[in-house]
Design an enzyme around this catalytic site. Sequence first.
Site, PDB file in Angstrom:
ATOM      1  CB  SER A 155      35.819  42.151  55.141  1.00  0.00           C
ATOM      2  OG  SER A 155      36.699  42.927  54.358  1.00  0.00           O
ATOM      3  CG  HIS A 166      35.387  43.546  49.692  1.00  0.00           C
ATOM      4  ND1 HIS A 166      34.129  43.394  50.266  1.00  0.00           N
ATOM      5  CD2 HIS A 166      36.239  43.781  50.735  1.00  0.00           C
ATOM      6  CE1 HIS A 166      34.224  43.554  51.581  1.00  0.00           C
ATOM      7  NE2 HIS A 166      35.496  43.783  51.884  1.00  0.00           N
TER       8      HIS A 166
END
Length: 210
Positions: free
Chosen positions: A121, A162
Amino acid sequence: MNLLLLSLGVGAVPDFIAEHVARPEPAVRIGYLNDAASPYAGAAFVAAERAQLSDLGYVLTDITAADFVDAGAFAGVLDRVDALYVAGGNTFVLLAALRRRGADAVLVERVRAGLPYIGSSAGSVITGPIIEPISLMDDPSAAPDLADHSGLGLVETVVIPHADGALPPYPPELIAQLVETYGSDYPLTLVNDDQALLVDSETTRLISSP
């Protein structure tokens, strides 16, 4: 230079480590850089991310770049690990922590010299040319001292984690807005939560990472 840039799942980590670390498992030493999670102390996802890596059997050394008094001390820690895992959280906080005493330059030097890099991330986003597009996902005001949003420049694209919109904080509408706002200005690579971007000196490709 070898990088594995995750969104969420760590399924691709064992093969990456096996290919790029000579030390036999389970003795592989991974530095776990945790600065991005500092705004979320106590949040369940913080412990869960570390646990999923620990459950793979590696020896983890927690590293907080903001705690180092100089870049030399940070370099010394990197020299004692076989690979570096840069955890998720706030991308702006992470980059600010690395920049504060020059740890960012040390990190880039070590990765270019061969230290295997695993980002998740936020840890994936900072490897690109700029982190500005992620301002729709992370709060830039959490790092008020970060004036320059240039990334580490290890890869030529901005990783957008994501991207499948499966996590509630990042619905499909937000991902679409991000692409519409920044897609014409910066090269973006959308990475779903069960994918990773695998980067070496010759190729950059999306792979499965459940």
